[in-house]
Design an enzyme around this catalytic site. Structure first.
Site, mmCIF file in Angstrom:
data_model
loop_
_atom_site.group_PDB
_atom_site.id
_atom_site.type_symbol
_atom_site.label_atom_id
_atom_site.label_comp_id
_atom_site.label_asym_id
_atom_site.label_seq_id
_atom_site.Cartn_x
_atom_site.Cartn_y
_atom_site.Cartn_z
ATOM 1 N N SER A 158 67.238 -37.375 -17.436
ATOM 2 C CA SER A 158 66.033 -36.695 -17.915
ATOM 3 C C SER A 158 66.406 -35.757 -19.063
ATOM 4 O O SER A 158 67.345 -34.971 -18.937
ATOM 5 C CB SER A 158 65.415 -35.888 -16.774
ATOM 6 O OG SER A 158 64.359 -35.103 -17.277
ATOM 7 N N LYS A 206 60.842 -36.716 -4.486
ATOM 8 C CA LYS A 206 61.790 -35.593 -4.506
ATOM 9 C C LYS A 206 61.827 -35.020 -3.094
ATOM 10 O O LYS A 206 60.790 -34.645 -2.536
ATOM 11 C CB LYS A 206 61.341 -34.506 -5.482
ATOM 12 C CG LYS A 206 61.410 -34.920 -6.944
ATOM 13 C CD LYS A 206 60.976 -33.768 -7.847
ATOM 14 C CE LYS A 206 61.102 -34.153 -9.306
ATOM 15 N NZ LYS A 206 60.661 -33.045 -10.200
ATOM 16 N N LYS A 261 64.499 -40.556 -19.597
ATOM 17 C CA LYS A 261 63.217 -39.875 -19.355
ATOM 18 C C LYS A 261 63.065 -38.793 -20.408
ATOM 19 O O LYS A 261 63.930 -37.909 -20.522
ATOM 20 C CB LYS A 261 63.179 -39.270 -17.962
ATOM 21 C CG LYS A 261 61.953 -38.408 -17.698
ATOM 22 C CD LYS A 261 61.727 -38.266 -16.205
ATOM 23 C CE LYS A 261 61.876 -36.804 -15.787
ATOM 24 N NZ LYS A 261 61.506 -36.623 -14.343
ATOM 25 N N LYS A 319 60.776 -35.729 -21.969
ATOM 26 C CA LYS A 319 59.683 -34.795 -21.695
ATOM 27 C C LYS A 319 58.716 -34.823 -22.869
ATOM 28 O O LYS A 319 59.151 -34.856 -24.035
ATOM 29 C CB LYS A 319 60.233 -33.376 -21.573
ATOM 30 C CG LYS A 319 61.166 -33.192 -20.421
ATOM 31 C CD LYS A 319 60.369 -33.050 -19.190
ATOM 32 C CE LYS A 319 61.259 -33.100 -17.989
ATOM 33 N NZ LYS A 319 60.453 -33.224 -16.784
ATOM 34 N N ASP A 345 54.443 -37.278 -9.559
ATOM 35 C CA ASP A 345 55.527 -36.400 -9.114
ATOM 36 C C ASP A 345 54.858 -35.212 -8.406
ATOM 37 O O ASP A 345 54.624 -35.266 -7.204
ATOM 38 C CB ASP A 345 56.348 -35.978 -10.342
ATOM 39 C CG ASP A 345 57.382 -34.879 -10.062
ATOM 40 O OD1 ASP A 345 58.143 -34.563 -10.989
ATOM 41 O OD2 ASP A 345 57.423 -34.341 -8.947
ATOM 42 N N GLY A 359 64.715 -35.520 -9.714
ATOM 43 C CA GLY A 359 65.715 -34.458 -9.609
ATOM 44 C C GLY A 359 65.083 -33.097 -9.824
ATOM 45 O O GLY A 359 64.013 -32.988 -10.431
ATOM 46 N N ASP A 381 57.698 -37.927 -19.329
ATOM 47 C CA ASP A 381 57.256 -37.022 -18.261
ATOM 48 C C ASP A 381 56.488 -35.882 -18.904
ATOM 49 O O ASP A 381 57.039 -35.152 -19.724
ATOM 50 C CB ASP A 381 58.463 -36.476 -17.481
ATOM 51 C CG ASP A 381 58.002 -35.607 -16.303
ATOM 52 O OD1 ASP A 381 58.872 -35.117 -15.563
ATOM 53 O OD2 ASP A 381 56.786 -35.436 -16.111
ATOM 54 N N GLU A 402 54.958 -40.169 -16.463
ATOM 55 C CA GLU A 402 55.031 -39.374 -15.232
ATOM 56 C C GLU A 402 54.116 -38.167 -15.325
ATOM 57 O O GLU A 402 54.141 -37.424 -16.322
ATOM 58 C CB GLU A 402 56.482 -38.917 -15.011
ATOM 59 C CG GLU A 402 56.736 -38.210 -13.716
ATOM 60 C CD GLU A 402 58.194 -37.769 -13.563
ATOM 61 O OE1 GLU A 402 59.058 -38.207 -14.354
ATOM 62 O OE2 GLU A 402 58.462 -36.959 -12.662
HETATM 63 O O1 LIG Z 1 67.839 -33.883 -14.126
HETATM 64 C C1 LIG Z 1 67.051 -33.612 -13.230
HETATM 65 O O2 LIG Z 1 67.357 -33.050 -12.158
HETATM 66 C C2 LIG Z 1 65.558 -33.889 -13.462
HETATM 67 C C3 LIG Z 1 64.984 -32.714 -14.158
HETATM 68 C C4 LIG Z 1 63.542 -32.952 -14.413
HETATM 69 O O3 LIG Z 1 63.198 -33.834 -15.147
HETATM 70 C C5 LIG Z 1 62.585 -32.091 -13.776
HETATM 71 C C6 LIG Z 1 62.966 -31.094 -12.949
HETATM 72 C C7 LIG Z 1 62.015 -30.197 -12.431
HETATM 73 C C8 LIG Z 1 60.751 -30.223 -12.853
HETATM 74 C C9 LIG Z 1 60.394 -31.023 -13.988
HETATM 75 O O4 LIG Z 1 60.540 -30.332 -15.180
HETATM 76 C C10 LIG Z 1 61.176 -32.303 -14.120
HETATM 77 C C11 LIG Z 1 60.451 -33.366 -13.350
HETATM 78 O O5 LIG Z 1 59.227 -33.277 -13.354
HETATM 79 O O6 LIG Z 1 61.050 -34.284 -12.810
HETATM 80 MG MG LIG Z 2 58.363 -34.927 -13.131
#
Ligand SMILES: O=C(O)CCC(=O)C1=CC=C[C@@H](O)[C@@H]1C(=O)O
Ligand SMILES: [Mg+2]
Length: 369
Positions: free
Chosen positions: A137, A264, A163, A165, A240, A292, A190, A215
């Site tokens: 991500s 998650k 992924k 953002k 999510d 994650g 995402d 996402e």
């Molecule tokens: O590398 C990772 O742990 C994933 C991080 C990540 O994309 C996220 C972590 C927490 C909240 C969000 O911003 C985003 C998600 O939505 O998955």
């Molecule tokens: Mg997410």
């Protein structure tokens, strides 16, 4: 029987190698709890809380986690022994929500249970995979050039999916630039709830980019508008933040709000509920993947074990420890080779906790017995 005698809450502060930016903002320091749980035979199970210090992702925070674990949840665990980790969900059912606090403790019970059986946590959960495919991500960057550089770097490392953002003003044009450089690379976006149905026509442009999914484009607590948006998009929607339970999953699937679920462990209240969501989706041919929360090694180890279940057919956000930390809390660290993690076959979470690192990074320790 699993008879818990003591719970130690290590409040840990770790600094990410790079700031993490989403549509909500930027942070680099991460406070969380390492849950150390000791049973009557002196065995130790570990869990990790994932709530952030401020309630931007969900209503939970490090402080609410501490309050709920100390004042409500741990006393319930110490009340009487457990036959199986699946009982924790029921034992906590009188406490509303607070899923991340619940999951941190339930994860430690699952680790303890697997160690008592002397089997890997993956096996205790029913997982069969010996290797898992993973993606990565990428937060919002300062420039498209920097984003393309990062995508190139992670693609060279073999990550199976990128992924990216997005948010209004950093979305379609940016993804088009990435697509130009990487015409076939598996990509997803995402949005972390940065859009509304007013953006529907704008979001339809995503359909030209061959994304694996988009996402959580809409509100964190919505499944109705996501169903309207999914009917207008050919790109699969992945939920999510909207999914906190098996019941949320059932409602979203019945309404057609999504075609993919990001599971998650912390968001859904633990590994038992995560398994139920996995099984529900598998019965309906809805693919899932493991999201994650920028975990340290203990939480990362739980994510690896969960991802060994059959219907985790899409690469998750479980990048290697070295992507996040100069030094992780576990030995060995989680290593990704060509986008693949080898699942440890030691008992429990399968990684040793680095006690020296834990002590060094611990800012507060509470012992509850
Ligand atoms: O590398 C990772 O742990 C994933 C991080 C990540 O994309 C996220 C972590 C927490 C909240 C969000 O911003 C985003 C998600 O939505 O998955
Ligand atoms: Mg997410």
């Amino acid at each position: 029987m699993i008879s818990i005698k003591k719970v130690i809450l290590h409040q840990v502060r770790m600094t990410l190698k790079a700031p993490f930016t989403t549509s909500f903002g930027t942070f680099q320091d991460k406070d969380f709890f390492v849950v150390e749980m000791i049973d009557n035979a002196g065995r130790t199970g570990f869990g990790e809380s994932v709530a952030f210090s401020s309630p931007w992702y969900s209503e939970e925070t490090v402080r609410t986690n501490e309050h709920m674990m100390k004042d409500f949840l741990i006393p319930l665990l110490l009340e009487k022994p457990l036959e199986h980790p699946d009982e924790v969900f029921q034992r906590f059912s009188g406490i509303r929500r607070n899923n991340m606090a619940k999951a941190a403790l339930e994860g430690a019970v699952w680790d303890l249970y697997a160690k008592r059986l002397s089997v890997p946590l993956a096996q205790a959960l029913g997982g069969k995979k010996k290797e898992i495919d993973v993606g990565i991500s990428i937060g919002i960057q300062s420039s498209v050039q920097e984003l393309v550089r990062l995508v190139e770097n992670f693609a060279e490392q073999g990550y199976k999916r990128m992924k990216i953002k997005i948010k209004p003003g950093w979305d379609v044009d940016v993804l088009k630039e990435v697509r130009k450089v990487f015409p076939t690379l598996p990509l997803m976006a995402d949005a972390n709830s940065a859009y509304t149905l007013k953006d529907l026509e704008h979001l339809k442009q995503l359909d030209d980019l061959d994304l694996k999914m988009i996402e959580q484009p809409l509100a964190h607590d919505d499944i109705v508008d996501h169903a309207t948006l999914q009917r207008a998009l050919s790109t699969p929607i992945c939920l999510d933040e909207s999914i906190h339970s098996l019941e949320d999953t059932r409602r979203a699937v019945e309404l057609g709000s999504c075609k993919i679920i990001n599971i998650k462990i912390g968001r859904v209240g633990g590994l038992s509920e995560a398994k139920r969501i996995h099984d529900f989706c598998m019965d309906r041919n809805i693919p899932v993947w493991c999201g994650g929360m920028l975990e340290a090694g203990i939480g990362r180890a739980h994510n690896v074990a969960l991802t060994t279940l059959d219907n985790f057919v899409l690469p998750g956000d479980t990048a290697g420890s070295s992507h996040y930390w100069d030094e992780d809390l576990i030995e060995p660290e989680v290593v990704v080779k060509n986008g693949v993690i080898h699942v440890p076959d030691l008992p429990g979470i399968g990684y040793e906790v680095n006690r020296k690192a834990l002590e060094k990074l611990c800012i507060k320790k509470s012992v509850i017995a």
